[in-house]
Structures are given as C-alpha cells and as structure tokens.
Scaffold this active site. Structure first.
Site, PDB file in Angstrom:
ATOM      1  N   GLY A   5       5.661  -1.647  -4.792  1.00 29.93           N
ATOM      2  CA  GLY A   5       6.506  -0.505  -5.104  1.00 29.93           C
ATOM      3  C   GLY A   5       7.847  -0.861  -5.710  1.00 29.93           C
ATOM      4  N   ASN A  14      -6.459   0.585   3.626  1.00 31.12           N
ATOM      5  CA  ASN A  14      -5.445   1.053   4.570  1.00 31.12           C
ATOM      6  C   ASN A  14      -4.959   2.432   4.120  1.00 31.12           C
ATOM      7  OD1 ASN A  14      -3.322   1.418   6.344  1.00 31.12           O
ATOM      8  ND2 ASN A  14      -2.008  -0.138   5.406  1.00 31.12           N
ATOM      9  N   TRP A  15      -5.391   3.467   4.841  1.00 32.07           N
ATOM     10  CA  TRP A  15      -5.029   4.834   4.456  1.00 32.07           C
ATOM     11  C   TRP A  15      -3.597   5.183   4.826  1.00 32.07           C
ATOM     12  CZ3 TRP A  15      -9.831   8.387   5.867  1.00 32.07           C
ATOM     13  CH2 TRP A  15     -10.916   7.980   5.083  1.00 32.07           C
ATOM     14  N   LYS A  16      -2.950   4.352   5.624  1.00 34.83           N
ATOM     15  CA  LYS A  16      -1.576   4.593   6.073  1.00 34.83           C
ATOM     16  C   LYS A  16      -1.459   5.992   6.713  1.00 34.83           C
ATOM     17  CE  LYS A  16       0.158   1.212   2.814  1.00 34.83           C
ATOM     18  NZ  LYS A  16       1.254   0.787   1.923  1.00 34.83           N
ATOM     19  N   GLU A  67       5.213  -2.821   6.600  1.00 32.34           N
ATOM     20  CA  GLU A  67       5.897  -1.563   6.952  1.00 32.34           C
ATOM     21  C   GLU A  67       6.173  -1.482   8.441  1.00 32.34           C
ATOM     22  OE1 GLU A  67       3.726   0.653   3.191  1.00 32.34           O
ATOM     23  OE2 GLU A  67       3.006   1.006   5.243  1.00 32.34           O
ATOM     24  N   GLU A 103       0.791 -10.148   1.792  1.00 29.93           N
ATOM     25  CA  GLU A 103       1.458  -9.037   1.107  1.00 29.93           C
ATOM     26  C   GLU A 103       2.764  -9.537   0.495  1.00 29.93           C
ATOM     27  OE1 GLU A 103       1.257  -5.079   3.512  1.00 29.93           O
ATOM     28  OE2 GLU A 103       1.949  -6.670   4.847  1.00 29.93           O
ATOM     29  N   HIS A 114       1.717  -5.422   9.649  1.00 22.39           N
ATOM     30  CA  HIS A 114       1.904  -4.939   8.284  1.00 22.39           C
ATOM     31  C   HIS A 114       3.393  -4.914   7.947  1.00 22.39           C
ATOM     32  CE1 HIS A 114       1.879  -2.216   4.818  1.00 22.39           C
ATOM     33  NE2 HIS A 114       0.604  -2.515   4.675  1.00 22.39           N
ATOM     34  N   SER A 128      -0.574  -4.079  -4.014  1.00 20.16           N
ATOM     35  CA  SER A 128      -0.849  -2.945  -4.907  1.00 20.16           C
ATOM     36  C   SER A 128      -2.087  -3.186  -5.769  1.00 20.16           C
ATOM     37  CB  SER A 128       0.371  -2.649  -5.795  1.00 20.16           C
ATOM     38  OG  SER A 128       1.509  -2.361  -5.001  1.00 20.16           O
TER      39      SER A 128
END
Length: 268
Positions: A187, A27-29, A116, A181, A114, A226
């Site tokens: 983070g 996932n390059w975001k 986010e 996730e 996701h 991560s």
C-alpha cells in the site's frame, strides 16, 4: 527399455521431475458479511476442483464467517484458515479466540504475527512465538508473518531484522509456514522486484534452517506483498518461494483463482 510405438519411432522415457508444492493462502481481513462470504466461498470451492494436486489452497475469513464458510468448504479441496488466535486454550480473555476453538470448527491454518497485528495491536515477536506454540498444540498449522519496514530496508538492515524475527518468533518445535511481508511494499506505491524477492526469501529460508537446525525446504516460505494474478507466476517461479499470502486479491473468486492458475503455469 523404451517402447516402440506403432509408427516405428522410439519414445523417450518419461522425465523424473519433482514438482514443488505451492500454498496459496487468502486473507480476507475484516471483510465479509454472511451473504457475500457464502457466495465467495461457493465460487472458490467450485472453481478450484480442477486444479492440480500440488497446489494447496486455504482461505482465512473473519471469525464471524468461519463456521458458515467452513460448511461450504467441507468436502472441497480448500482448507479453512483463521486470522489470529490467543495464546491460551481457554480463560477470562474477553473478545479473544483460542486455537482450540478454531480447531473445533475444522480450521487447519491460522495466521499469526501479521504486520497489521504487529502495528495496530503492538504484537511482539515473543507474543507471536507463544501464539505459534498454541496453534501447534491445537494441531493447527501456523502461518507466521515476518517483514521489514521501509526504514529498515533503506538502512540496509532488512536481512538482519528478518533473522531476528525468525529467531524470536519461531518456537524450537515449529512446524508450519513462514510468510514474508515486505511492509514497505504494501500500500505504499513501492513494489518488490523479482530479484529482491528471490534474495530475501533465500535469506529467510537459510535463516529458518539455521534456527530450527533442519532441512531448509521443510518450512514453506510464502511471499505476501500485494500479490495479483498478473505477477504470481513470476513470483512462484522463484525456487525459494513456496507459495503466496494473498490479501485484496483473495476477495474476488476470479482474482484468487487466477493466482492459482498462475501457480499451475509456473510449476507445471
């Protein structure tokens, strides 16, 4: 009967061992301009040629890079993915992208729900369900993300929360992938132990099977906390883990391919 080699010894018959398939999704975001995205895609396509067939790869660039990256990946073993889709196939939805539009660019996978998106765009389980259905209708494979917060884990209700997300986020006709996730381990400085990953993904697998009333191995369960090349082998050695969803480590060819090599080591 086993054959006798020329030296007179008897060879043992080959072991009948099924190797688990593994999906590694990058996932390059919101990262990547044209030049760097092309360069990264080229390096990944070249570096993945010799990987064994039981390792499946997909990368999910930003919408602006899908066409360019797709041109480079054409003919390679890496499948093209996307990071989100709208519930409708077309209409007056400024700024949104439909699953049909993604399929038109030869996208094969799409991430929905996701953490986010859930946090910053207030996406609910019901909306994620609708997006997963839209993806399936467009012949895409949805990667549905679920996960608990640190407060939920510390309160001892992580499994309860994950079961609720599965029951509401996955449509009855679901055919896709579930990505776990642990929001509390992304983070934050906290890391999920192998035991925690094993226990939680085993629970997710059972909850998915109960919800869909299907074989509990038919839906791959990815881990997405991560992940790096250093810890990928131990994570992928867990029987209930069917792959990994990779964030930051997917933005460099060496680290992403390193995870693929770790998968080869863990599963061969």
């Amino acid at each position: 009967m086993p054959q006798k080699p020329d030296d007179g010894t008897v060879e043992s018959p080959p072991r009948d061992r099924t190797i688990r398939r593994c999906l590694i999704a990058g996932n390059w975001k919101m990262n990547g301009l044209c030049a760097q995205s092309r360069s990264l895609a080229e390096a990944l396509a070249d570096g993945s040629e010799d990987l064994p067939p039981f390792i499946d790869l997909t990368i999910c660039p930003p919408f602006t890079q899908i066409a360019a990256v797709g041109d480079i990946l054409a003919g390679s073993r890496i499948r093209l993915g996307a990071q989100d889709c709208h519930v409708a196939s077309a209409g007056a939805f400024t700024g949104d992208i439909s699953a049909a539009m993604l399929a038109d660019l030869n996208v094969r996978y799409v991430i929905v729900g996701h953490s986010e998106r859930r946090l910053h765009h207030f996406e609910t389980d019901e909306l994620v369900n609708a997006k997963a259905r839209a993806a399936i209708e467009a012949d895409l494979t949805p990667i549905v993300c679920i996960g608990e917060t640190s407060e939920e884990r510390d309160a001892g209700i992580a499994h309860e929360r994950l079961s609720a997300q599965i029951a509401t986020s996955l449509p009855a006709n679901f055919r896709g992938v579930v990505a776990y996730e642990p929001i509390w381990a992304i983070g934050t400085g906290r890391t999920a132990s192998i035991q925690e990953i094993e226990e939680t993904t085993a629970h997710i697998r059972a909850a998915v099977a109960a919800h869909l009333e299907t074989d509990d191995k038919s839906v791959p369960i990815l881990y997405g906390g991560s992940v790096t090349a250093r810890d990928a082998a131990s994570i992928l050695s867990i029987n209930s883990v069917g792959g990994v969803l990779v964030g930051g480590a997917s933005l460099a060819a060496d680290s992403f391919l390193g995870i693929a090599l770790a998968a080869q080591e863990a599963l061969s």
